[in-house]
Enzyme design. Structure first.
Site, PDB file in Angstrom:
ATOM      1  CG  HIS A  59      -0.003   0.275   2.435  1.00  0.00           C
ATOM      2  ND1 HIS A  59       0.432  -0.754   3.206  1.00  0.00           N
ATOM      3  CD2 HIS A  59      -0.016   1.402   3.343  1.00  0.00           C
ATOM      4  CE1 HIS A  59       1.009  -0.448   4.351  1.00  0.00           C
ATOM      5  NE2 HIS A  59       0.864   0.843   4.534  1.00  0.00           N
TER       6      HIS A  59
ATOM      7  CG  ASP B  33       1.216   5.129   4.862  1.00  0.00           C
ATOM      8  OD1 ASP B  33       0.883   3.972   4.798  1.00  0.00           O
ATOM      9  OD2 ASP B  33       2.633   5.557   5.286  1.00  0.00           O
TER      10      ASP B  33
ATOM     11  CG  HIS C 271       4.902   1.448   2.942  1.00  0.00           C
ATOM     12  ND1 HIS C 271       4.225   2.534   2.386  1.00  0.00           N
ATOM     13  CD2 HIS C 271       4.406   1.452   4.101  1.00  0.00           C
ATOM     14  CE1 HIS C 271       3.278   2.857   3.022  1.00  0.00           C
ATOM     15  NE2 HIS C 271       3.508   2.242   4.140  1.00  0.00           N
TER      16      HIS C 271
ATOM     17  NE  ARG D 247       1.533   4.971   9.426  1.00  0.00           N
ATOM     18  CZ  ARG D 247       0.628   5.356   9.090  1.00  0.00           C
ATOM     19  NH1 ARG D 247      -0.499   5.957   9.937  1.00  0.00           N
ATOM     20  NH2 ARG D 247       0.328   5.204   7.726  1.00  0.00           N
TER      21      ARG D 247
HETATM   22  C1  OGA Z   1       2.824   2.331   8.382  1.00  0.00           C
HETATM   23  C2  OGA Z   1       3.229   0.858   7.695  1.00  0.00           C
HETATM   24  C3  OGA Z   1       4.936  -0.666   7.941  1.00  0.00           C
HETATM   25  C4  OGA Z   1       5.208  -1.256   9.263  1.00  0.00           C
HETATM   26  O1  OGA Z   1       3.272   2.610   9.554  1.00  0.00           O
HETATM   27  O2  OGA Z   1       2.278   3.343   7.324  1.00  0.00           O
HETATM   28  O3  OGA Z   1       2.758   0.685   6.758  1.00  0.00           O
HETATM   29  O4  OGA Z   1       6.417  -2.178   8.730  1.00  0.00           O
HETATM   30  N1  OGA Z   1       4.033   0.169   8.297  1.00  0.00           N
HETATM   31  O5  OGA Z   1       5.017  -1.384  10.293  1.00  0.00           O
HETATM   32 MN    MN Z   2       2.074   2.150   5.694  1.00  0.00          MN
END
Ligand code: OGA
Ligand code: MN
Length: 300
Positions: free
Chosen positions: A129, A131, A274, A291
């Site tokens: 995906h 974000d 990602h 995050r």
């Molecule tokens: C995010 C995500 C990936 C992870 O925080 O947007 O996709 O490895 N994280 O936790």
């Molecule tokens: Mn993500």
């Protein structure tokens, strides 16, 4: 390749970052053909020198920048993100805090603090995906900071959708240039169903081939949350998106980040997909990251 910093830039940074005053900022080699670079010798708990923040060359050249060995509170991480633009408030449940001004928490813990495997759920981060593409103004950057990791695995994988676009044959490129993708939260759970009325009202359409606002490079924009192609029968659009996603995530377009506690990684949501990788026992080991998501511009 991004140029090394000049001595005077290093001096400015050393003065602004006492913890690192004996270090030089160093930009390492590219971590993979698809992207990635590590920058050491910089303390992100302090304001970035404007030369670094504004030039941002490493981010635009390598798309994924790793800053190892950071020590950051959630407030400091938020402040780091805010230097690049406006930081999105935490959304959804279980993100640790509704409070604005702090990085939010992503983890595999349930409400009682017990690890649980939710990776197969349609909305989980364990699917390819970008974000929040279902926003009219989606994020340009995400910053993730590793706080607690499983003993092995728990990686994050990236796929470079600009490389993927460039590798398409001319016919396909001509066919998809100008198409628009309909995104909505829940599209991944819909299966073959049509969006509900509420979902249709909340849906947004973005270019399938978007042009990076800073570099002018074209990239595919798709992944989880992408439903179908505007103006095409659902099944036809979904089949096209599925084919393009398989192409965009071919191994040669990928970089796998193996985390170490203290890594802060920023990535460019405008030219990358990602996913978290479920290569550890999620029901047994804790994985906690902080995050911060920085708003971008309307995709064109
Ligand atoms: C995010 C995500 C990936 C992870 O925080 O947007 O996709 O490895 N994280 O936790
Ligand atoms: Mn993500």
């Amino acid at each position: 390749m991004a140029a090394q910093l000049t001595d005077s830039e290093n001096a400015v940074i050393a003065a602004a970052t006492p913890r690192y005053s004996r270090c030089k900022i160093e930009i390492g080699p590219r971590l993979s053909p698809a992207g990635g670079v590590a920058i050491t010798g910089i303390d992100l708990s302090r304001p970035l020198p404007t030369a670094i923040r504004d030039r941002n060359a490493a981010f635009h050249t390598h798309h994924i920048v790793v800053f190892p060995q950071q020590v950051l509170t959630r407030e400091q991480q938020f402040a780091f993100g805010a230097q690049f633009g406006s930081v999105e408030p935490a959304a959804g449940r279980g993100h640790g805090s509704k409070r604005y001004g702090v990085a939010h928490i992503i983890s595999n813990l349930d409400q009682d603090g017990k690890p649980v495997d939710r990776s197969a759920l349609p909305l989980s981060n364990y699917h390819w995906h970008t974000d929040k593409p279902y926003y009219r103004v989606p994020p340009m950057m995400t910053a993730l900071y590793a706080v607690e990791l499983p003993p092995a695995g728990g990686d994050t994988e990236f796929a470079n959708t600009a490389m993927a676009y460039a590798a398409l044959d001319g016919d396909t490129r001509r066919r998809i240039d100008g198409l628009r993708v309909v995104f909505y939260l829940g599209a991944s759970a819909a299966g073959s169903a049509c969006p509900s009325d509420a979902e249709s009202r909340a849906a947004v359409a973005h270019p399938l081939v978007r042009t990076h606002p800073e570099t002018g490079v074209k990239a595919l924009y798709l992944g989880n949350h992408a439903s179908h192609i505007l103006g095409q029968p659902l099944a036809e659009g979904r089949a096209l998106l599925k084919r393009l996603l398989a192409h965009a995530t071919r191994p040669e377009f990928r970089y796998l980040h193996r985390w170490r506690v203290g890594d802060l990684v920023i990535w460019d949501n405008r030219c990358l997909l990602h996913r978290a990788v479920a290569n550890f026992n999620l029901n047994q080991h804790r994985r906690i990251l902080h995050r911060t998501v920085v708003r971008g511009t309307v995709p064109v």
